[in-house]
Motif scaffolding. Sequence first.
Motif, PDB file in Angstrom:
ATOM      1  N   THR A  20       0.913  -1.114   0.007  1.00 57.69           N
ATOM      2  CA  THR A  20      -0.057  -0.059   0.022  1.00 57.69           C
ATOM      3  C   THR A  20       0.798   1.304   0.112  1.00 57.69           C
ATOM      4  OG1 THR A  20      -1.779  -1.318   1.276  1.00 57.69           O
ATOM      5  CG2 THR A  20      -1.984   1.050   1.359  1.00 57.69           C
ATOM      6  N   VAL A  21       1.886   1.252   0.739  1.00 62.53           N
ATOM      7  CA  VAL A  21       2.760   2.445   0.783  1.00 62.53           C
ATOM      8  C   VAL A  21       3.422   2.483  -0.306  1.00 62.53           C
ATOM      9  CG1 VAL A  21       5.090   3.160   1.911  1.00 62.53           C
ATOM     10  CG2 VAL A  21       3.340   2.383   3.418  1.00 62.53           C
ATOM     11  N   LEU A  22       4.019   1.324  -0.923  1.00 63.07           N
ATOM     12  CA  LEU A  22       4.688   1.470  -2.295  1.00 63.07           C
ATOM     13  C   LEU A  22       3.994   1.945  -3.245  1.00 63.07           C
ATOM     14  CD1 LEU A  22       7.296   0.732  -3.910  1.00 63.07           C
ATOM     15  CD2 LEU A  22       6.507  -1.511  -3.887  1.00 63.07           C
ATOM     16  N   ASN A  23       2.729   1.579  -3.348  1.00 65.58           N
ATOM     17  CA  ASN A  23       1.722   2.015  -4.648  1.00 65.58           C
ATOM     18  C   ASN A  23       1.472   3.506  -4.130  1.00 65.58           C
ATOM     19  OD1 ASN A  23       1.269  -0.080  -5.991  1.00 65.58           O
ATOM     20  ND2 ASN A  23      -0.110  -1.030  -5.026  1.00 65.58           N
ATOM     21  N   HIS A  24       1.203   4.037  -3.216  1.00 63.84           N
ATOM     22  CA  HIS A  24       1.170   5.559  -3.189  1.00 63.84           C
ATOM     23  C   HIS A  24       2.429   6.185  -3.416  1.00 63.84           C
ATOM     24  CE1 HIS A  24       0.686   9.342  -0.775  1.00 63.84           C
ATOM     25  NE2 HIS A  24      -0.580   9.021  -0.886  1.00 63.84           N
ATOM     26  N   PHE A  25       3.597   5.631  -2.964  1.00 61.79           N
ATOM     27  CA  PHE A  25       4.739   6.386  -3.472  1.00 61.79           C
ATOM     28  C   PHE A  25       4.842   6.352  -4.969  1.00 61.79           C
ATOM     29  CE2 PHE A  25       9.406   5.411  -3.954  1.00 61.79           C
ATOM     30  CZ  PHE A  25       9.777   6.705  -4.048  1.00 61.79           C
ATOM     31  N   LEU A  26       4.558   5.200  -5.694  1.00 60.21           N
ATOM     32  CA  LEU A  26       4.549   5.254  -7.245  1.00 60.21           C
ATOM     33  C   LEU A  26       3.780   6.253  -7.886  1.00 60.21           C
ATOM     34  CD1 LEU A  26       5.154   1.309  -7.414  1.00 60.21           C
ATOM     35  CD2 LEU A  26       6.763   3.270  -7.689  1.00 60.21           C
ATOM     36  N   ALA A  27       2.628   6.183  -7.260  1.00 63.61           N
ATOM     37  CA  ALA A  27       1.528   7.060  -7.656  1.00 63.61           C
ATOM     38  C   ALA A  27       1.489   8.452  -7.399  1.00 63.61           C
ATOM     39  CB  ALA A  27       0.039   6.644  -7.159  1.00 63.61           C
ATOM     40  N   THR A  28       2.384   8.758  -6.427  1.00 61.95           N
ATOM     41  CA  THR A  28       2.645  10.290  -6.097  1.00 61.95           C
ATOM     42  C   THR A  28       3.814  10.811  -6.320  1.00 61.95           C
ATOM     43  OG1 THR A  28       2.487   9.921  -3.855  1.00 61.95           O
ATOM     44  CG2 THR A  28       0.361  10.284  -4.542  1.00 61.95           C
ATOM     45  N   GLY A  29       4.978  10.100  -6.277  1.00 68.58           N
ATOM     46  CA  GLY A  29       6.286  10.427  -6.285  1.00 68.58           C
ATOM     47  C   GLY A  29       6.876  11.244  -7.258  1.00 68.58           C
ATOM     48  N   GLY A  30       6.395  11.077  -8.533  1.00 66.87           N
ATOM     49  CA  GLY A  30       6.957  11.630  -9.622  1.00 66.87           C
ATOM     50  C   GLY A  30       8.376  11.394 -10.001  1.00 66.87           C
ATOM     51  N   ALA A  31       8.990  10.550  -9.569  1.00 70.49           N
ATOM     52  CA  ALA A  31      10.267  10.122  -9.873  1.00 70.49           C
ATOM     53  C   ALA A  31      10.217   8.767 -10.595  1.00 70.49           C
ATOM     54  CB  ALA A  31      11.146   9.768  -8.695  1.00 70.49           C
ATOM     55  N   ARG A  32      11.291   8.541 -11.301  1.00 72.29           N
ATOM     56  CA  ARG A  32      11.349   7.162 -11.846  1.00 72.29           C
ATOM     57  C   ARG A  32      11.777   6.169 -11.125  1.00 72.29           C
ATOM     58  NH1 ARG A  32      10.940   7.062 -17.372  1.00 72.29           N
ATOM     59  NH2 ARG A  32      12.541   5.232 -17.667  1.00 72.29           N
ATOM     60  N   LEU A 151       7.169   4.164   8.954  1.00 74.57           N
ATOM     61  CA  LEU A 151       5.914   4.532   8.540  1.00 74.57           C
ATOM     62  C   LEU A 151       4.763   3.987   9.447  1.00 74.57           C
ATOM     63  CD1 LEU A 151       6.384   4.936   4.983  1.00 74.57           C
ATOM     64  CD2 LEU A 151       6.480   6.723   6.487  1.00 74.57           C
ATOM     65  N   LEU A 152       3.944   4.683  10.105  1.00 72.13           N
ATOM     66  CA  LEU A 152       2.881   3.684  10.911  1.00 72.13           C
ATOM     67  C   LEU A 152       1.456   3.993  10.089  1.00 72.13           C
ATOM     68  CD1 LEU A 152       3.435   5.734  14.404  1.00 72.13           C
ATOM     69  CD2 LEU A 152       4.462   3.567  13.358  1.00 72.13           C
ATOM     70  N   THR A 153       1.069   2.662   9.885  1.00 70.59           N
ATOM     71  CA  THR A 153      -0.203   2.415   9.014  1.00 70.59           C
ATOM     72  C   THR A 153      -1.250   1.904  10.167  1.00 70.59           C
ATOM     73  OG1 THR A 153       0.438   0.261   8.693  1.00 70.59           O
ATOM     74  CG2 THR A 153       0.844   1.783   7.038  1.00 70.59           C
ATOM     75  N   THR A 154      -2.406   1.707   9.505  1.00 64.83           N
ATOM     76  CA  THR A 154      -3.694   1.436  10.499  1.00 64.83           C
ATOM     77  C   THR A 154      -3.607   2.352  11.846  1.00 64.83           C
ATOM     78  OG1 THR A 154      -2.359  -0.379  11.842  1.00 64.83           O
ATOM     79  CG2 THR A 154      -3.437  -0.995   9.635  1.00 64.83           C
ATOM     80  N   THR A 155      -3.232   3.529  11.749  1.00 61.46           N
ATOM     81  CA  THR A 155      -3.547   4.506  12.882  1.00 61.46           C
ATOM     82  C   THR A 155      -5.097   4.772  12.886  1.00 61.46           C
ATOM     83  OG1 THR A 155      -2.820   6.117  11.394  1.00 61.46           O
ATOM     84  CG2 THR A 155      -1.089   5.365  12.932  1.00 61.46           C
ATOM     85  N   ASP A 156      -5.864   4.454  11.818  1.00 56.65           N
ATOM     86  CA  ASP A 156      -7.014   4.759  11.772  1.00 56.65           C
ATOM     87  C   ASP A 156      -7.803   3.516  12.606  1.00 56.65           C
ATOM     88  OD1 ASP A 156      -5.952   3.122   9.484  1.00 56.65           O
ATOM     89  OD2 ASP A 156      -8.233   2.854   8.876  1.00 56.65           O
ATOM     90  N   LEU A 157      -7.159   2.560  12.726  1.00 59.42           N
ATOM     91  CA  LEU A 157      -7.868   1.056  13.455  1.00 59.42           C
ATOM     92  C   LEU A 157      -7.437   1.135  14.908  1.00 59.42           C
ATOM     93  CD1 LEU A 157      -7.315  -1.392  10.507  1.00 59.42           C
ATOM     94  CD2 LEU A 157      -9.502  -0.076  11.240  1.00 59.42           C
ATOM     95  N   ALA A 158      -6.438   2.132  15.111  1.00 58.41           N
ATOM     96  CA  ALA A 158      -6.066   1.953  16.585  1.00 58.41           C
ATOM     97  C   ALA A 158      -6.355   3.059  17.590  1.00 58.41           C
ATOM     98  CB  ALA A 158      -4.248   1.942  16.382  1.00 58.41           C
ATOM     99  N   ALA A 186      -0.491   6.701   3.049  1.00 59.36           N
ATOM    100  CA  ALA A 186      -0.416   8.374   2.735  1.00 59.36           C
ATOM    101  C   ALA A 186       0.789   8.633   3.382  1.00 59.36           C
ATOM    102  CB  ALA A 186      -1.653   8.926   2.884  1.00 59.36           C
ATOM    103  N   ALA A 187       2.059   8.569   2.688  1.00 59.12           N
ATOM    104  CA  ALA A 187       3.141   9.331   3.536  1.00 59.12           C
ATOM    105  C   ALA A 187       3.698  10.228   2.104  1.00 59.12           C
ATOM    106  CB  ALA A 187       4.225   8.520   3.723  1.00 59.12           C
TER     107      ALA A 187
END
Length: 339
Positions: A20-32, A151-158, A186-187
């Motif tokens: 999930t982190v990686l896909n967010h990074f790839l979708a928003t990073g703007g780098a190759r 990176l801390l995920t699932t903070t929405d569930l905790a 989302a980072a």
Amino acid sequence: MPSSLPVLILTGYLGSGKTTVLNHFLATGGARIGVIINDFGDVNVDAALVAGHVAEPVSIAGGCLCCIEDPRQLDDALRALSRPSLELDAVVIEGSGIAEPPGLIHMVLGSEVRDVRFGGLVEVIAVARVALAEASGWDLAQHVKAAAVVLLTTTDLADPRETAAVRERIAHANPHALVIDAPHGAADPRLFFDAAEHPVPEGGQLALWEFGRAPDHDHHDHDHHVHHRATALDAPSVVDPAALAELLEDPPASVHRIKAIVDVAAGRGIRRFVAHSVAGYVSVDRVSRPSDEPARSRVVAIGLECDDAALRRRLDALVRPDGAPAATARELRRLTRFV
Ligand SMILES: Nc1nc2c(ncn2[C@@H]2O[C@H](COP(=O)(O)OP(=O)(O)OP(=O)(O)O)[C@@H](O)[C@H]2O)c(=O)[nH]1
């Protein structure tokens, strides 16, 4: 400024949110970015899950990178991705959910490929699932002490107190790591490049040279790998949605993680779903599929010392034989209620 290609390592326990982190990074990073995905099972579901975001993820399946006997697989992947014609800004290696950071760092530092350098470790921690991960042998301190960024995920569930307690433990294990909330991955992608500029935290608890030594394979971490097992299904067919829903919701007790990309015959067409189960938390998403593609269903289940034969039977039972009628509305509802 070093001109060599930074190789970032993304680690975190099974289902912590690495893809999930990686896909967010790839979708928003703007780098190759070049991507290498290591999945523990023989079927690399994660590589398929990032495929929409990157031209060609390199897949290394069938074992944990940090304990494969032959490091050439990684070097071959790094060599292919470091070709100047690709003009990449960085390579990210997504480790399997049971990879140990020192082993992965050792492999990157030991790479014989010229023009690549270790570019830092990013650890993903699912705050809401820390207790379960620890019950399976995952070690928070061991994972964060080599990290430049956590990176801390699932903070929405905790519970916020749970998040604060995890933050405190991370700060204790590695006061130099940058710790960021990243619900649903989302980072800010710039964090990855900050990690690349400061690969090992200054004055951190482990010096870079410590990773230059081969990890001790008699160490308990290796047992950790031995006890985890992956059972996979990769079938040229559609699956029974109700049976899949039941497996996701109520897996055998020892199974911690299930991930699946499956086709389901519904009405006159075939629908594709991506499904996850992490310690009983289930999510299912409908995704697009090329209409001319033959049906294919991939499911990977990972657990600790599972009853392989029983799990195999449950995976095989998901397959809907050729010529079987399409799923009924009721069967389909069983799966799509998670969507
Ligand atoms: N509620 C919630 N779900 C999340 C979050 N991050 C990830 N998930 C979900 O957790 C599940 C597992 O996420 P992945 O990104 O596949 O985890 P992973 O670490 O790549 O999994 P493995 O490769 O099996 O180790 C998916 O259903 C994600 O949508 C989050 O912050 N909150």
